[in-house]
Design a protein around this motif. Structure first.
Motif, PDB file in Angstrom:
ATOM      1  N   LEU A 149      -5.613   0.677  -3.471  1.00 28.21           N
ATOM      2  CA  LEU A 149      -5.955   2.166  -3.796  1.00 28.21           C
ATOM      3  C   LEU A 149      -7.403   2.043  -4.246  1.00 28.21           C
ATOM      4  CD1 LEU A 149      -2.905   3.051  -6.215  1.00 28.21           C
ATOM      5  CD2 LEU A 149      -3.526   4.088  -4.009  1.00 28.21           C
ATOM      6  N   GLN A 191       1.793   5.603  -7.841  1.00 27.55           N
ATOM      7  CA  GLN A 191       0.852   6.254  -8.326  1.00 27.55           C
ATOM      8  C   GLN A 191       1.152   7.691  -8.774  1.00 27.55           C
ATOM      9  OE1 GLN A 191      -2.559   6.971  -5.570  1.00 27.55           O
ATOM     10  NE2 GLN A 191      -3.882   7.131  -7.364  1.00 27.55           N
ATOM     11  N   GLN A 192       1.671   8.414  -7.604  1.00 24.45           N
ATOM     12  CA  GLN A 192       2.119   9.693  -7.830  1.00 24.45           C
ATOM     13  C   GLN A 192       3.166   9.890  -9.174  1.00 24.45           C
ATOM     14  OE1 GLN A 192       0.936  12.073  -6.058  1.00 24.45           O
ATOM     15  NE2 GLN A 192       2.124  13.674  -7.348  1.00 24.45           N
ATOM     16  N   THR A 196       0.758  -1.151  -0.014  1.00 26.73           N
ATOM     17  CA  THR A 196      -0.210   0.070  -0.187  1.00 26.73           C
ATOM     18  C   THR A 196       0.844   1.423   0.101  1.00 26.73           C
ATOM     19  OG1 THR A 196      -1.915  -1.159   1.253  1.00 26.73           O
ATOM     20  CG2 THR A 196      -1.848   1.205   1.418  1.00 26.73           C
ATOM     21  N   SER A 197       1.772   1.285   0.897  1.00 29.31           N
ATOM     22  CA  SER A 197       2.903   2.354   1.007  1.00 29.31           C
ATOM     23  C   SER A 197       3.619   2.651  -0.541  1.00 29.31           C
ATOM     24  CB  SER A 197       3.804   2.294   2.071  1.00 29.31           C
ATOM     25  OG  SER A 197       4.870   3.089   2.030  1.00 29.31           O
ATOM     26  N   LEU A 206       1.222   3.855  -3.320  1.00 31.85           N
ATOM     27  CA  LEU A 206       1.001   5.403  -3.412  1.00 31.85           C
ATOM     28  C   LEU A 206       2.106   6.209  -4.021  1.00 31.85           C
ATOM     29  CD1 LEU A 206      -0.371   5.821   0.400  1.00 31.85           C
ATOM     30  CD2 LEU A 206      -1.620   6.283  -1.932  1.00 31.85           C
ATOM     31  N   GLU A 220      -9.326   5.970  -8.389  1.00 34.82           N
ATOM     32  CA  GLU A 220      -8.006   6.512  -8.590  1.00 34.82           C
ATOM     33  C   GLU A 220      -7.537   5.592  -9.710  1.00 34.82           C
ATOM     34  OE1 GLU A 220      -5.503   7.242  -5.258  1.00 34.82           O
ATOM     35  OE2 GLU A 220      -7.493   8.061  -4.069  1.00 34.82           O
TER      36      GLU A 220
END
Length: 853
Positions: A349, A316-317, A309-310, A313, A353
């Motif tokens: 996520l 994704q960015q 999960t970390s 992110l 998104e």
């Protein structure tokens, strides 16, 4: 839906990395062919605009902006043509072909490279050797990519000669690595391995340099493609030299490759360590992105939720911030595809998104004219809508993806998108449209054959996730309610095709080319196709000149497979015989009782099973009707499907054999004391050439096979069948022979199919523990060996039992007018009724695969 076929990943990456050997400026590895700098050729450019065009194209290509590179190189080629600069016109056209290949523009790519070669051939004075080598390398890459492997091999051999003319050792080595890959694609695995081992020795004595680092990295990938255990060693050597000479731009790409090798070996901790180091050493955003993506995939595979999960992110960015390029688009697609494999991607996520990321990716793909990326992104985007039950929108996106794929004639994308469209029609209850879409998907999968939907190395898939379900879901649709004869025929053909697809996937190549309708070979044989579906066990029964019959047992796949597993556990002399009989009779009732009750088997002498899934692992001959074993009623044979060599009369009274075995402990394997007696007994029974212990080496077997006219090859030695190619092997005195090398060795017997090996016997083999697809290795060897029939054991059998059974088998086989299946049946009945080895453990492990006559 991620397709992951290691062979194709390595094929394309290997081709690209090898071209690093051709460059003076070493750049990070990427899945494409990298450029040579002009300094390599000592070419002086006379026009600044053209020079800028050539260099601009290189920069665009290396950043993954292939459509823009095409424009730049086309402009440069036109300018050089106007100036009469034939050298740089030819180079520009060669580069143009590379970019067009990346965009799947195969016809345009061929026109460009052919024009480039024509310039070379007609130019006066003639071009220097290094330019010839570069352009031939591009041409060979195109030939291999479009399936013309022999032509590619010949062209790389020419390129090697040009490199050697000018003393370019690394260029020569690069061409030789590519030749090894082409040899592998052609099925010459021993030659390929020998080739690569020789190159390893050459690189070992070269002075340390960035070019040596690049060469070792290329070699490591090539070795990995043939599952050579030396792959990791070579890659680690490349890494060590890169650290020693401080070649910082090389480190991250090598570490990513090492991580993927570790991941393929199921060593997740080592893989994560390599990927972490790759992130630390990355020298540009793309390297960092690739290392993070590789890390993320391993975290998802091993369900490390908090860490994934970390990282998700961060990815994704980064993906939203990167400028559009080939590599950034496919990074985004792979990221979402990895999440789409999860049952609940929203735990990592939010789905909106992810949908937004695919929307941005589709627009970016349109912007840089990367149509394949657009189709892939639309497909993943449609999957996200499917998850949220927005079926209309999901179908619209899937259909758009399919339309683009059709225009590109890209079977890998058609297979995915047509399957998705079919599932959506099925969910909406429109079965005719669903069947049409599924059929289109299957047609594309068949067209791909050995590539098996991994044509694009940036989008990876797995056979079990994205190929096998397409076949099974269509079979399920065809067999709903009361299937018609055409539906039964199509379902049977699909199961045959699935068997072929599994073997192609196992061998990483298209391995079956000839087909014969096996139920028309023998009017006394009945072919049985059991098919395990999610909610039933379907059985199609085929007999010469008769309509297909259909039987069904409504039971969940889980229950069916649990019964099969439990039965296999009871095949042991110390097991509960009552439980064994109960489970055996249950399976008998599923497969055999229905046609027996209809008197459909009254004229049948041989039952030929085309087994599906876990049914392959059980000893069919040991099925029990409450009074007799199946083998006491019928001869039994197994077949991977319709693919058999043409029927040839077998002169039983004129059998000649090669009999080889190892009875002593060797290379960590235990002794097989009964093998010596087995080998000697058979050699006395048949006119034979015998190889025992020290005399049974790879080379001695190869020499005997090549020089003899043996009908039978009998090998009594340790061996293992596995669903992993690299774990399917036989033991010889001087090491292991993997299934690829053995099949190549046996095919040296004769180029004339009428002189093919009649029977290959492997009497001391085993299936890999815990591997429910291990019999793929047996079926694969049976097909690839070129032998008409193969007899092997599913598990190690007591030496004395094997010796008695095999000796009696050959006694029966020498009798006139007896089939191989009947000879094996009589030998098994002999053990049941006349020895202490009556338990199925001792005799049912022996199976006949292939031609039973």
């Amino acid at each position: 839906m991620i397709f992951s076929i290691k062979h194709n990943r390595c094929l394309y990456i290997c081709l690209s990395i090898v071209s690093l050997c051709l460059a003076v400026t070493i750049t990070p590895a990427k899945p494409s062919v990298l450029m040579q700098t002009n300094s390599t050729f000592n070419v002086s450019l006379s026009n600044s605009q053209s020079t800028n065009g050539l260099e601009q194209g290189r920069n665009l290509y290396q950043s993954g902006r292939f459509a823009e590179a095409v424009i730049a190189w086309q402009r440069a080629a036109n300018n050089y043509h106007t100036q009469g600069d034939r050298t740089n016109e030819a180079l520009s056209l060669s580069y143009l072909s590379l970019a067009q290949q990346e965009l799947n523009q195969w016809e345009a790519a061929r026109q460009s490279i052919e024009k480039s070669v024509k310039i070379l051939q007609t130019a006066k004075p003639s071009f220097n050797a290094i330019i010839w080598a570069q352009i031939l390398n591009t041409q060979a890459n195109l030939e291999l990519s479009t399936g013309q492997t022999e032509t590619a091999l010949e062209i790389w051999q020419q390129a090697q000669k040009y490199y050697e003319q000018v003393g370019d050792n690394m260029g020569s080595l690069g061409s030789q690595i590519n030749q090894a890959q082409a040899l592998q694609t052609l099925g010459f695995y021993r030659r390929s391995k020998q080739h690569l081992e020789m190159l390893t020795q050459k690189l070992a004595v070269m002075p340390d340099s960035e070019i040596k680092v690049s060469g070792l990295r290329s070699l490591g990938l090539a070795l990995d493609a043939i599952d050579d255990s030396k792959s990791q060693q070579v890659l680690e050597q490349s890494l060590a030299i890169a650290n020693k000479i401080k070649a910082k731009t090389q480190l991250s790409s090598i570490l990513v490759i090492l991580g993927k090798v570790a991941s393929d070996s199921q060593d997740s901790e080592a893989a994560l360590k390599y990927f972490k180091d790759a992130q630390t050493t990355a020298t540009n955003p793309n390297e960092l992105l690739q290392a993070r993506l590789a890390t993320f995939k391993v975290l998802v595979d091993y369900d490390k939720l908090e860490a994934e999960t970390s990282l998700a992110l961060q990815l994704q960015q980064q993906l939203l911030e990167l400028p559009p390029s080939h590599s950034s688009l496919y990074a985004a697609i792979n990221f979402v595809a990895t999440l789409n494999r999860l049952e609940k991607p929203e735990r990592v996520l939010p789905i909106p998104e992810l949908a937004n990321l695919m929307s941005v990716t589709v627009k970016s793909a349109q912007q840089i004219q990367d149509a394949p990326a657009q189709a892939y992104a639309l497909h993943q985007w449609g999957q996200l809508y499917h998850r949220t039950n927005q079926l209309t929108k999901a179908k619209e996106l899937a259909q758009k993806s399919l339309n683009i794929a059709r225009q590109l004639q890209a079977d890998d994308i058609i297979a995915q998108s047509a399957w998705q469209v079919g599932r959506l029609y099925k969910q909406q209850g429109d079965h005719p449209e669903a069947i049409r879409a599924y059929t289109e998907a299957i047609k594309s999968l068949k067209a791909l054959r050995g590539d098996m939907v991994a044509v694009n190395p940036d989008v990876q898939f797995s056979f079990r996730e994205s190929v096998e379900p397409v076949y099974r879901e269509l079979v399920g649709l065809l067999l709903d309610e009361k299937p018609t004869q055409p539906a039964l025929m199509q379902a049977r053909e699909l199961i045959e095709s699935l068997q072929i697809a599994e073997l192609d996937n196992f061998f990483r190549e298209a391995c079956l080319d000839k087909a014969q309708q096996i139920d028309n070979i023998d009017p006394t044989a009945t072919v049985i196709y059991p098919i395990i579906l999610s909610d039933r066990l379907a059985v199609i029964l085929s007999q010469a000149g008769q309509p297909l019959r259909y039987y069904v047992t409504h039971k969940s796949q889980t229950d069916i497979e649990q019964t099969l597993d439990n039965f296999l556990i009871t095949i042991n002399p110390v097991s509960d015989s009552q439980e064994q009989s109960r489970l055996s009779q249950q399976i008998y009732d599923w497969l055999i009782s229905p046609p027996e009750q209809e008197q459909a088997l009254k004229n049948t002498k041989t039952l030929v099973f085309v087994l599906d899934g876990k049914l392959r692992n059980i000893p069919i001959a040991a099925l029990f009707d409450g009074q007799q074993y199946l083998i006491e009623k019928y001869a039994v044979a197994l077949s991977p499907g319709l693919q058999l060599m043409a029927v040839q009369s077998f002169q039983q009274t004129k059998i000649k054999a090669i009999v080889a075995g190892i009875s002593e402990s060797r290379n960590g394997f235990s002794a097989l004391p009964g093998v010596e007696l087995e080998v000697k007994q058979i050699s006395q029974t048949l006119p034979s050439s015998m190889l025992l212990n020290q005399k049974f080496t790879n080379q001695s077997l190869a020499d005997r096979v090549k020089s003899s006219r043996a009908d039978v090859i009998h090998l009594a030695t340790h061996g293992q069948f596995s669903s992993r190619l690299e774990e399917t092997f036989l033991l010889t005195w001087n090491g292991q022979v993997n299934v690829q090398e053995l099949s190549e060795l046996l095919k040296n017997h004769s180029e004339d199919s009428s002189q093919a090996i009649e029977l290959l016997v492997l009497s001391a083999c085993d299936t890999a523990a815990g591997d429910d697809r291990a019999v793929l290795g047996l079926a694969g060897l049976a097909i690839k060996s070129g032998a008409r029939s193969t007899i092997a054991t599913l598990w190690p059998v007591k030496d004395k039992a094997a010796e008695i059974l095999m000796t009696r088998f050959y006694d029966y086989l020498r009798q006139p007018k007896i089939t191989k299946a009947e000879a094996l049946r009589q030998a098994q009945i002999n053990l049941i009724r006349q020895t202490d080895f009556y338990n199925p453990f001792f005799w049912s492990a022996f199976v006949l695969v292939g031609n039973w006559l």
